[in-house]
Design a protein around this motif. Structure first.
Motif, short mmCIF file in Angstrom:
data_model
loop_
_atom_site.label_atom_id
_atom_site.label_comp_id
_atom_site.label_asym_id
_atom_site.label_seq_id
_atom_site.Cartn_x
_atom_site.Cartn_y
_atom_site.Cartn_z
N ALA A 105 6.02 8.90 4.24
CA ALA A 105 6.60 7.71 3.60
C ALA A 105 5.94 6.45 4.15
CB ALA A 105 8.11 7.68 3.80
N GLU A 106 5.69 6.43 5.44
CA GLU A 106 5.03 5.28 6.05
C GLU A 106 3.62 5.10 5.50
OE1 GLU A 106 3.50 5.32 10.26
OE2 GLU A 106 5.15 3.90 10.48
N LEU A 107 2.89 6.19 5.38
CA LEU A 107 1.53 6.13 4.83
C LEU A 107 1.56 5.62 3.39
CD1 LEU A 107 -1.51 6.57 4.84
CD2 LEU A 107 -1.09 9.01 4.45
N GLU A 108 2.48 6.15 2.58
CA GLU A 108 2.59 5.70 1.19
C GLU A 108 2.91 4.21 1.12
OE1 GLU A 108 1.77 7.14 -1.69
OE2 GLU A 108 1.06 8.81 -0.46
N ALA A 109 3.79 3.74 1.99
CA ALA A 109 4.13 2.31 2.01
C ALA A 109 2.91 1.48 2.41
CB ALA A 109 5.29 2.05 2.98
N ASN A 110 2.13 1.97 3.37
CA ASN A 110 0.91 1.25 3.76
C ASN A 110 -0.08 1.18 2.61
OD1 ASN A 110 1.66 0.65 6.41
ND2 ASN A 110 0.85 2.56 7.21
N ILE A 111 -0.26 2.29 1.91
CA ILE A 111 -1.19 2.33 0.79
C ILE A 111 -0.73 1.36 -0.30
CG2 ILE A 111 -2.09 3.76 -1.09
CD1 ILE A 111 -1.93 6.15 0.94
N ALA A 112 0.54 1.45 -0.65
CA ALA A 112 1.08 0.58 -1.70
C ALA A 112 0.96 -0.89 -1.30
CB ALA A 112 2.54 0.93 -1.99
N GLY A 113 1.29 -1.20 -0.06
CA GLY A 113 1.19 -2.59 0.41
C GLY A 113 -0.23 -3.11 0.34
N HIS A 114 -1.17 -2.27 0.74
CA HIS A 114 -2.59 -2.65 0.71
C HIS A 114 -3.05 -2.91 -0.72
CE1 HIS A 114 -6.68 -2.62 2.49
NE2 HIS A 114 -7.01 -2.26 1.27
N LEU A 115 -2.77 -1.96 -1.59
CA LEU A 115 -3.22 -2.07 -2.98
C LEU A 115 -2.50 -3.21 -3.70
CD1 LEU A 115 -3.52 1.71 -3.91
CD2 LEU A 115 -5.34 0.14 -3.19
N ASP A 116 -1.20 -3.35 -3.47
CA ASP A 116 -0.43 -4.43 -4.11
C ASP A 116 -0.91 -5.81 -3.67
OD1 ASP A 116 1.03 -2.48 -5.40
OD2 ASP A 116 2.84 -2.73 -4.16
N ALA A 117 -1.41 -5.90 -2.43
CA ALA A 117 -1.90 -7.18 -1.92
C ALA A 117 -3.28 -7.52 -2.49
CB ALA A 117 -1.95 -7.15 -0.39
N GLY A 118 -3.86 -6.59 -3.23
CA GLY A 118 -5.16 -6.83 -3.82
C GLY A 118 -6.31 -6.79 -2.83
N LEU A 119 -6.09 -6.13 -1.69
CA LEU A 119 -7.14 -6.01 -0.69
C LEU A 119 -8.21 -5.04 -1.19
CD1 LEU A 119 -4.83 -5.92 2.43
CD2 LEU A 119 -6.36 -7.78 1.77
N PRO A 120 -9.41 -5.14 -0.66
CA PRO A 120 -10.50 -4.26 -1.12
C PRO A 120 -10.19 -2.78 -0.87
CG PRO A 120 -11.35 -6.01 0.27
CD PRO A 120 -9.85 -6.09 0.34
N GLY A 121 -10.83 -1.94 -1.67
CA GLY A 121 -10.72 -0.50 -1.48
C GLY A 121 -9.76 0.15 -2.44
N ASP A 122 -9.77 1.46 -2.40
CA ASP A 122 -8.89 2.24 -3.25
C ASP A 122 -7.97 3.09 -2.38
OD1 ASP A 122 -10.54 4.25 -2.24
OD2 ASP A 122 -11.48 4.71 -4.16
N ARG A 123 -7.15 3.88 -3.02
CA ARG A 123 -6.17 4.71 -2.32
C ARG A 123 -6.83 5.58 -1.26
NH1 ARG A 123 -1.14 6.65 -2.85
NH2 ARG A 123 -0.81 8.70 -1.94
N GLN A 124 -7.89 6.28 -1.63
CA GLN A 124 -8.53 7.19 -0.69
C GLN A 124 -9.14 6.43 0.50
OE1 GLN A 124 -11.96 9.56 -1.99
NE2 GLN A 124 -10.79 11.33 -1.25
N GLY A 125 -9.68 5.26 0.25
CA GLY A 125 -10.21 4.45 1.34
C GLY A 125 -9.13 4.03 2.32
N VAL A 126 -7.96 3.66 1.80
CA VAL A 126 -6.85 3.27 2.66
C VAL A 126 -6.37 4.48 3.47
CG1 VAL A 126 -4.52 2.29 2.75
CG2 VAL A 126 -6.18 1.40 1.10
N GLU A 127 -6.33 5.65 2.84
CA GLU A 127 -5.97 6.87 3.57
C GLU A 127 -6.95 7.11 4.72
OE1 GLU A 127 -4.05 9.43 -0.14
OE2 GLU A 127 -6.16 9.68 0.37
N LEU A 128 -8.24 7.01 4.43
CA LEU A 128 -9.25 7.22 5.48
C LEU A 128 -9.10 6.19 6.60
CD1 LEU A 128 -12.35 7.97 3.23
CD2 LEU A 128 -11.23 9.57 4.81
N LEU A 129 -8.84 4.95 6.24
CA LEU A 129 -8.66 3.90 7.25
C LEU A 129 -7.44 4.20 8.12
CD1 LEU A 129 -9.78 1.23 8.31
CD2 LEU A 129 -8.24 0.08 6.70
#
Length: 187
Positions: free
Chosen positions: A122-146
Motif C-alpha cells: 500500500a505504501e509503494l502504491e501511494a508513492n507511485i500514485a503521488g509521484h505520477l499525480d504530481a506530474g514528475l518525470p517517469g512512469d510507473r515502472q520507473g518509480v517502482e525501480l527507484l
C-alpha cells in the motif's frame, strides 16, 4: 485494552527504540515498560501479545517517518524529494532500523509477513500514485525501480555507511533519477 493515545504512542516509541537497539529477541513487553519508564505491566495493558505490538510498531514507524506537509510542499523535483527522505531517515535511524528488524522478524512470523507485505504494498502504491499525480518525470515502472533502489541505498546508509564513503550519495541520487525516470519528450 487501554485507549490513552499519548501513552500508546509513548509505548510504541519505546518499543521502536528497544527493537532498534536490542533486535527482535530483546523486544519484550517488560523491556518496553522499562524503556518508557512506566510501571511493569503497563505495555501489556495496551498490547494483548507481542504479535500485536509488532504490527502496531509498523504503523508507528510510518507515522514518525511521514513528512510534514510543509516539507514536501511546493514544486520539488524528484532528487530533492529523495534528499529529504534520506535526511528524515538519518535524523531517525532507530525508526528505520526497527523497520529492518520487523522485516527480519517477518521471515519467521507468517502473520507479520502478511501484514508487512500488505502495508508496504500500500505504501509503494501511494508513492507511485503521488509521484505520477504530481506530474514528475517517469512512469510507473520507473518509480517502482527507484523505490527498490532507494531501499537498498537506505539499508547500506544505515548498516555500512563506510561503504558509501567511496560512493557519495548525493551524486548517486541524481544519476538514479536520471536513469530510472527519464523525462518524457513532452516534459
Amino acid at each position: 485494552m487501554r485507549q490513552n493515545p499519548e501513552r500508546r504512542a509513548a509505548l510504541l516509541d519505546a518499543a521502536i527504540e528497544v527493537l532498534a537497539r536490542e533486535g527482535s529477541r530483546g523486544l519484550t513487553l517488560r523491556a518496553v515498560d522499562k524503556e518508557a519508564g512506566v510501571p511493569t505491566g503497563t505495555a501489556s495493558n495496551y498490547f494483548a501479545h507481542r504479535g500485536q505490538l509488532l504490527a502496531q510498531i509498523l504503523r508507528r514507524t510510518r507515522e514518525r517517518l511521514t513528512p510534514d506537509p510543509a516539507e514536501v510542499a511546493g514544486p520539488l523535483d524528484t532528487v530533492e524529494l529523495l534528499r529529504r527522505l534520506l535526511g528524515r531517515l538519518r535524523r531517525e535511524p532507530s525508526v528505520q532500523i526497527a523497520v529492518l528488524e520487523l522485516r527480519l522478524e517477518a521471515t519467521r512470523r507468517p502473520e507479520l509477513r502478511e501484514e508487512l507485505s500488505a502495508f508496504l504494498a500500500a505504501e509503494l502504491e501511494a508513492n507511485i500514485a503521488g509521484h505520477l499525480d504530481a506530474g514528475l518525470p517517469g512512469d510507473r515502472q520507473g518509480v517502482e525501480l527507484l523505490y527498490f533502489a532507494m531501499q537498498g541505498l537506505i539499508v547500506d546508509d544505515l548498516t555500512v555507511p563506510a561503504l558509501l564513503d567511496a560512493h557519495p550519495v548525493e551524486p548517486l541520487l541524481g544519476v538514479m533519477v536520471e536513469r530510472l525516470l527519464p523525462r518524457r519528450p513532452a516534459d
